[in-house]
Design an enzyme around this catalytic site. Structure first.
Site, PDB file in Angstrom:
ATOM      1  N   LYS A 230      34.712  13.021  37.741  1.00  0.00           N
ATOM      2  CA  LYS A 230      35.712  13.561  38.655  1.00  0.00           C
ATOM      3  C   LYS A 230      36.545  14.649  38.124  1.00  0.00           C
ATOM      4  O   LYS A 230      36.935  15.523  38.539  1.00  0.00           O
ATOM      5  CB  LYS A 230      36.295  12.397  39.595  1.00  0.00           C
ATOM      6  CG  LYS A 230      37.495  12.990  40.659  1.00  0.00           C
ATOM      7  CD  LYS A 230      38.221  11.762  40.983  1.00  0.00           C
ATOM      8  CE  LYS A 230      39.467  12.155  41.876  1.00  0.00           C
ATOM      9  NZ  LYS A 230      39.275  12.858  43.100  1.00  0.00           N
TER      10      LYS A 230
ATOM     11  N   HIS B 116      39.428  20.818  60.755  1.00  0.00           N
ATOM     12  CA  HIS B 116      38.890  20.964  59.110  1.00  0.00           C
ATOM     13  C   HIS B 116      39.009  22.384  58.804  1.00  0.00           C
ATOM     14  O   HIS B 116      39.000  22.682  57.351  1.00  0.00           O
ATOM     15  CB  HIS B 116      37.458  20.553  59.073  1.00  0.00           C
ATOM     16  CG  HIS B 116      37.046  19.087  59.724  1.00  0.00           C
ATOM     17  ND1 HIS B 116      36.591  19.011  60.897  1.00  0.00           N
ATOM     18  CD2 HIS B 116      37.188  17.863  58.919  1.00  0.00           C
ATOM     19  CE1 HIS B 116      36.755  17.619  61.013  1.00  0.00           C
ATOM     20  NE2 HIS B 116      36.987  16.920  59.931  1.00  0.00           N
TER      21      HIS B 116
ATOM     22  N   CYS C  40      35.969  10.169  45.410  1.00  0.00           N
ATOM     23  CA  CYS C  40      35.569   8.787  45.043  1.00  0.00           C
ATOM     24  C   CYS C  40      36.347   7.900  46.036  1.00  0.00           C
ATOM     25  O   CYS C  40      37.467   8.179  46.418  1.00  0.00           O
ATOM     26  CB  CYS C  40      35.897   8.683  43.589  1.00  0.00           C
ATOM     27  SG  CYS C  40      34.729   9.196  42.449  1.00  0.00           S
TER      28      CYS C  40
END
Length: 766
Positions: A19, A703, A525
């Site tokens: 990540k 969004h 995550c």
């Protein structure tokens, strides 16, 4: 001994190294060489940790820079035209990340929207949906798999490359442009599998794992026929082939799977233990059987004694043809329990993450032929102690919760009066205008909000200072809503980090890990809470915040809660009781909160069920039971209040037709849904079903930072009013506004309120 293997391992790293490297690369803080170096280090570490745990055949190809389905799309050359950089020899990492995240207008490709992302079967992992055209051509375009095989073999490992099978890959994709049958592409795709197998054989590979999880779904006959045809054609290609199925039982596809002309079959005996005897009876005598005995999707230790009974029986029947594995890829499990330093010893002893699950697999495989080995005996003894501890622990089993559960009556899950009577009382008491305006709950989570929460957790802010900081944010949210002219207000949820974690932290029966991260998609995550015991609410969770917000205004303030099904679906659940029981326990805890909110003078309570549809089983024949207990859990948490108290729910997904009856059975007074991107077409399901209660179709997409015009919203509302009677329509955004900034939020809400007022004018004029 039986062979120990895994179907895949988490790729993110013990400390989410992937990540951090991805995000540094996207920001331009890490170059491609640096990113690739992190990938090599992670793969080497993951192969070694599996080998050290006793895994004999290591998966290669389970690593992905973003998503394994996306990796396959690049491998097969399934790259939409909008991502093809003209003049480049082939796809690059920039191509891959562009397909996943979209490309800005000032890039080489001139701007391109990302590929669609959706859930991987019934997990909380998301994959990038392949886009197929009718004239789709396939060609090997990405060398990652072959490079990683060379890497692993250079490190001295025995490897098993992992591929998504041809039928599953086509099933997961979507036809773009003209409509066509995706199966028409199969004959064009299969030669690439042949090329891959031949190249892998040339690299010294013996076995390949071909994932075909769609074999646990309800498949049309044409797809079943295609399986036989495809694997008959692939039979002549080199390599021993293990077809892997997981996430459920083969059921009516059992004969098909058992008789495919391959060398082995993996089955999930965690999700579907009942299929074991049938598989053994139906499988040809030459085939390897891989038994998925360790749960790859949860965090609990395996009951080794119980699993060993199956291993012993299988060993007698299969001899050397027995393999042992987790139920599915360990992608869905956190990486390493040893990182956890904040859990107490007893609770930690009940858990197993990916590294520990590898050890469990290895012990079971060894126990098949060496039942008296010291390592096996020690592991079995430890497992017995863990199972005994979990069976008797007062932390898990709460007589008061169980007694309350047993005392539930059918009437507890029903409102006192039918909707028609309730809504008349609610309208009289709430006195709202036609087309009432509201938001879904959250307002922008600014850096100052996050800093205050973090400082409070670290002890840098006192409780009084933290409360004042949150009160300041609530005052700001209420003031803005009043200025905008919204009809039903919310407090903005400044104090909440996450819609599940916030409540889970306040319920008995939940525990949180520090390092229990799993990949949701790309660099995202999540760290799901763990349900370890009977669930209850020791004290009110939201009442003081909402009460304070209501004290600031004469307008109606809406309480905001997360529903029982969503709490359950986004947590690691218990394995010792059913999901139904856990949902009921959560429903009772939330019911108490709803009742307390009503007692505090709150007249509208919203109970979000974002994950209601996600909980649907993969097989249709299991839907009725799930829908029955899921709707009952919602009614149970919502039915403790008077008729005058209005219950809202919110759902954010795009398919209602097949569950509309169950949504109606929830009996929420108002449902708000995500509809703007479908141009209100989703309302067709509610219209055809003649949905009886009130509806708030989302009028703009939260969004996107784009601010919709008043005219756009008016057009959508008029479209909605043609499907749903005007007196039953609410006006709201698609979803919560947590991820948006204040300027665009205010601008959009100004236009939304103006649009509602225009519709009221239309109504008044008749």
């Amino acid at each position: 001994m039986a062979l120990a293997h895994t179907l895949g391992f988490p790729r993110i790293g013990r400390d989410r190294e992937l990540k951090k490297a991805q995000e540094a690369f996207w920001k331009g803080e890490l170059d491609e060489a640096g990113l690739r170096a992190v990938g090599r280090q992670l793969r080497a570490a993951h192969w070694q940790v599996q080998k050290d745990a006793g895994i004999q055949l290591l998966p290669v190809g389970d690593f992905a820079w973003y998503d394994q389905v996306l990796t396959h799309s690049l491998t097969f050359g399934v790259i939409p035209e909008r991502f093809r950089a003209h003049g480049e020899a082939g796809p690059t990492l920039h191509t891959l990340f562009g397909m996943a995240r979209g490309v800005s207008d000032d890039s080489c490709c001139g701007g391109a929207h990302a590929q669609e992302m959706t859930k991987w079967f019934d997990t909380n992992y998301h994959y990038l949906v392949p886009e197929f055209s009718a004239d789709q051509q396939f060609q090997l375009s990405w060398e990652q798999l072959f490079e990683e095989v060379d890497e692993a073999r250079a490190l001295g490992h025995q490897v098993k490359p992992v591929l998504i099978g041809p039928l599953t890959y086509l099933w997961l994709g979507k036809a773009k442009g003209a409509e066509f049958d995706r199966l028409d592409l199969l004959d064009r795709l299969l030669p690439l599998y042949g090329q891959i197998f031949r190249r892998l054989a040339g690299q010294g590979v013996e076995w390949v794992q071909i994932d075909e999880p769609i074999l646990v779904l309800d498949l049309p006959q044409a797809w079943k026929n295609a399986f036989e045809r495809a694997y008959n054609l692939l039979q002549s290609e080199p390599l021993k082939k293990l077809v892997a199925t997981y996430f459920g039982g083969l059921e009516d596809n059992l004969g098909l799977a058992a008789n495919l002309p391959v060398d082995g079959l993996h089955i999930d005996l965690v999700r579907a233990p009942e299929q074991y005897p049938s598989i053994l009876d139906r499988l040809p005598a030459y085939k390897v059987v891989s038994l998925g005995l360790v749960n790859g999707r949860n965090v609990w230790r395996c009951d080794l004694e119980k699993a060993l009974e199956v291993v012993r029986h299988a060993r007698e029947r299969l001899g050397e043809r027995l393999w042992v594995a987790p139920s599915c890829s360990l992608l869905h499990s956190p990486v390493d329990l040893e990182r956890e330093d904040g859990l107490d010893a007893e609770l930690k002893s009940w858990l197993a993450f990916a590294v520990q699950k590898c050890r469990e697999v290895a012990v079971l495989a060894r126990a098949a032929t060496e039942p008296e080995a010291a390592e096996v005996l020690a592991a079995l003894e430890e497992s017995r102690a863990v199972q005994a501890s979990r069976a008797s622990s007062p932390r898990i089993h709460k007589p008061a919760v169980q007694a309350r559960l047993a005392a539930i009556k059918a009437s507890d899950a029903q409102r006192r009066s039918p909707f028609a009577e309730r809504i008349a009382r609610q309208r009289a008491g709430l006195d709202l205008p036609a087309f009432p305006t509201t938001t879904i709950g959250s307002f922008p989570q600014t850096s100052s909000i996050r800093l205050a929460r973090q400082s409070f957790k670290q002890g840098k802010l006192s409780e009084a200072e933290y409360i004042e900081a949150m009160h300041s944010e609530i005052r700001h949210a209420v003031q803005i809503q009043e200025q905008l002219g919204l009809d039903v207000l919310v407090h903005g949820e400044a104090e909440r980090n996450d819609m599940v974690e916030y409540f889970a932290e306040q319920l008995d029966g939940y525990v949180f890990t520090r390092f229990g991260w799993v990949q949701s998609y790309g660099s995202r995550c999540v760290k799901p809470a763990v349900i370890y015991g009977d669930l209850s609410r020791p004290r009110a969770m939201t009442v003081e915040w909402i009460r304070y917000a209501q004290s600031l205004t004469d307008k109606v303030m809406k309480g905001m809660l997360t529903g029982p099904v969503t709490m359950l679906m986004w947590s690691f659940p218990r394995e010792d009781v059913s999901r139904e029981v856990q949902a009921r326990q959560l429903a009772l805890a939330i019911r108490d909160e709803v009742v307390d909110l009503e007692a505090a003078g709150i007249r509208i309570v919203q109970i979000d069920e974002a994950a209601f549809r996600e909980g649907l089983p993969l097989r249709r024949n299991a839907w009725p039971h799930y829908l029955e207990w899921a709707t009952e859990a919602f009614r149970l948490c919502a039915s403790g209040v008077r008729d005058e108290t209005q219950i809202h729910t919110h759902m954010c997904y795009s398919e209602f037709n097949d569950v509309i009856e169950s949504i109606a059975a929830m009996d929420a007074d108002v449902i708000t849904i995500e509809t703007s991107r479908s141009d209100m077409e989703l309302l067709e399901a509610f219209e055809q079903f003649d949905y009886p209660n009130e509806i708030g179709p989302g009028v703009y997409d939260i969004h996107s930072p784009r601010v919709p015009s008043r005219e756009e919203i008016v057009a959508l509302l008029r479209k909605a009013a043609r499907r749903i009677p005007a007196e039953r329509l609410w006006v709201n955004p698609d979803c919560g506004l947590k991820t948006r900034a204040w300027p665009e939020t205010e601008a959009a809400l100004v236009n939304m309120v103006a649009a509602a007022r225009e519709l009221r004018g239309d109504l008044a004029r008749g």
